[in-house]
Enzyme design. Structure first.
Site, short mmCIF file in Angstrom:
data_model
loop_
_atom_site.label_atom_id
_atom_site.label_comp_id
_atom_site.label_asym_id
_atom_site.label_seq_id
_atom_site.Cartn_x
_atom_site.Cartn_y
_atom_site.Cartn_z
N GLU A 96 0.85 -1.20 0.00
CA GLU A 96 0.00 0.00 0.00
C GLU A 96 0.88 1.24 0.00
O GLU A 96 1.91 1.27 0.67
CB GLU A 96 -0.89 -0.03 1.25
CG GLU A 96 -1.98 1.01 1.28
CD GLU A 96 -2.82 0.93 2.56
OE1 GLU A 96 -3.30 -0.16 2.92
OE2 GLU A 96 -2.97 1.98 3.21
N GLU A 146 -2.25 10.61 3.02
CA GLU A 146 -3.35 10.85 3.95
C GLU A 146 -3.28 12.30 4.41
O GLU A 146 -2.27 12.71 4.97
CB GLU A 146 -3.25 9.92 5.15
CG GLU A 146 -3.51 8.48 4.79
CD GLU A 146 -3.31 7.52 5.97
OE1 GLU A 146 -4.17 6.66 6.17
OE2 GLU A 146 -2.30 7.65 6.67
N GLN A 160 0.39 13.17 5.59
CA GLN A 160 1.13 11.98 6.04
C GLN A 160 1.23 11.00 4.89
O GLN A 160 0.24 10.72 4.22
CB GLN A 160 0.39 11.33 7.21
CG GLN A 160 0.98 9.98 7.60
CD GLN A 160 0.45 9.47 8.93
OE1 GLN A 160 0.76 10.00 9.98
NE2 GLN A 160 -0.38 8.45 8.90
N ASP A 204 0.39 5.35 0.50
CA ASP A 204 -0.65 6.27 0.99
C ASP A 204 -0.29 7.74 0.98
O ASP A 204 0.77 8.12 1.47
CB ASP A 204 -0.93 6.00 2.48
CG ASP A 204 -1.48 4.62 2.75
OD1 ASP A 204 -2.22 4.11 1.91
OD2 ASP A 204 -1.14 4.06 3.81
N ARG A 217 5.58 3.08 8.28
CA ARG A 217 6.64 3.86 7.62
C ARG A 217 6.16 5.29 7.36
O ARG A 217 6.28 5.81 6.26
CB ARG A 217 7.02 3.18 6.30
CG ARG A 217 7.62 1.78 6.49
CD ARG A 217 8.10 1.22 5.17
NE ARG A 217 8.78 -0.03 5.36
CZ ARG A 217 8.19 -1.23 5.36
NH1 ARG A 217 6.88 -1.32 5.17
NH2 ARG A 217 8.90 -2.32 5.54
N GLU A 218 5.62 5.91 8.41
CA GLU A 218 5.04 7.24 8.24
C GLU A 218 6.08 8.34 8.07
O GLU A 218 7.13 8.31 8.71
CB GLU A 218 4.18 7.61 9.46
CG GLU A 218 2.93 6.79 9.65
CD GLU A 218 3.17 5.51 10.46
OE1 GLU A 218 4.34 5.21 10.80
OE2 GLU A 218 2.17 4.82 10.74
#
Ligand code: NAG
Ligand code: NAG
Length: 293
Positions: free
Chosen positions: A111, A115, A128, A113, A139-140
């Site tokens: 995935e 956000e 984010q 992302d 893994r932000e």
């Protein structure tokens, strides 16, 4: 639109005349400003909270206490340069998350992302990004944008090819994950769909969940444009790594000098959190952080 529809008609009606590859390529080439939402996307939840604007060239998702909403691409892709123009919910959007991401299905999914974490009026919306590989997230990275993302549409993009995965905000790269699988790191490799949604994240999204959604401000709305897809549709026999797909070509295998400069500026001035630098959380640096340095 007419062109795309007629191709789809041919693909449906003449499976023995046109190869699967040709149909996949035609879907892939359904690009340009004339591409409508229905050509590449379907509503997946909260249908009453989805409105088509400007004859399908724009879609609005809304969120109230009863539901959010979302849509997904019709096809899965194995490489591409994906994009979506998004205008985020304005005013007090604390607790509301607008998501634009790629995702495979099943356990151990991949995935990628974007956000957007809503915030109280006057406080910045935080972007984010996160990457799941083989079912593992965490893994932000977080960053402050250099513009007000509620005032206008901006183009949020993901380049995913055999060389790297790059997140972009308009023309600026904001995150790069090189394909270092030969050196032992992971890299997203499963067929992924393109998904967008508006949902209630007030358990975590704003001030770590302390600032809740103010439902008296509902409905919250986000607008989306740009439903053309430059991607390689997953199908047997279609080599999605081939340099014949423009996003795999020499121009896209590494950042250009001015893109690298812009990326360094983002890292220096706008990134507010990076899991790679979070020693309390990851006493041992994750492999992709070490190798990517
Ligand atoms: C990543 O690189 C490896 C080694 O070059 C390659 O085999 C693999 O296909 C690449 N992954 C993707 C998703 O393109
Ligand atoms: C890099 O230069 C190209 C033109 O050569 C331009 O289109 C692009 O926007 C520039 N990128 C950045 C991040 O400034």
């Amino acid at each position: 639109m007419g062109f795309v529809l007629s191709w789809r008609w041919l693909c449906l009606m003449a499976p023995f005349v046109l190869s699967h590859l040709t149909c996949a390529e035609s879907a892939m080439k359904s690009s340009g400003s004339g591409t409508g939402f229905d050509d590449n996307y379907v509503v997946t939840w909260g249908g009453y909270h989805v409105v088509n604007l400007n004859r399908g060239s724009e879609v609005q998702l809304s969120m109230d206490q009863s539901s959010g909403a979302g849509f997904s691409s019709r096809y899965s892709y194995d490489s591409g340069f994906f994009h979506m123009k998004i205008k985020l919910p304005n005013k007090n959007s604390a607790g509301i998350v607008t998501a634009y991401y790629l995702s495979s299905t099943g356990n151990n999914h991949d995935e990628v992302d974007f956000e957007f974490l809503g915030n109280k009026e006057g406080k910045p919306i935080i972007l984010q990004t996160n990457i799941y590989m083989n079912g593992q997230g965490g893994r932000e990275q977080r960053l402050d944008l250099w513009f007000d993302p509620t005032a206008d549409f901006h183009d949020y993009k993901v380049l995913w090819n055999p060389y790297h995965l790059v997140f972009w905000v308009d023309e600026t790269p904001i995150r790069v994950l090189k394909n270092l699988t030969r050196q032992g790191a992971e890299f997203p490799s499963q067929p992924m769909k393109i998904i967008a949604s508006l949902w209630n994240g007030d358990s975590w999204a704003t001030d770590g969940g302390l600032t809740k959604t103010d439902w008296s401000q509902a409905p919250f709305t986000a607008q989306f444009q740009g439903f053309d897809v430059a991607g390689c549709v997953t199908s047997t026999g279609n080599s999605c790594a081939s340099p014949s797909h423009w996003w795999n070509g020499a121009q896209y295998q590494a950042l250009k000098p001015n893109q690298s400069t812009a990326y360094e500026t983002v890292k220096k001035n706008y990134i507010t959190y990076d899991y790679c630098a979070d020693r309390a959380r990851y006493p041992t640096k994750p492999p992709e952080c070490v190798l990517g340095e």
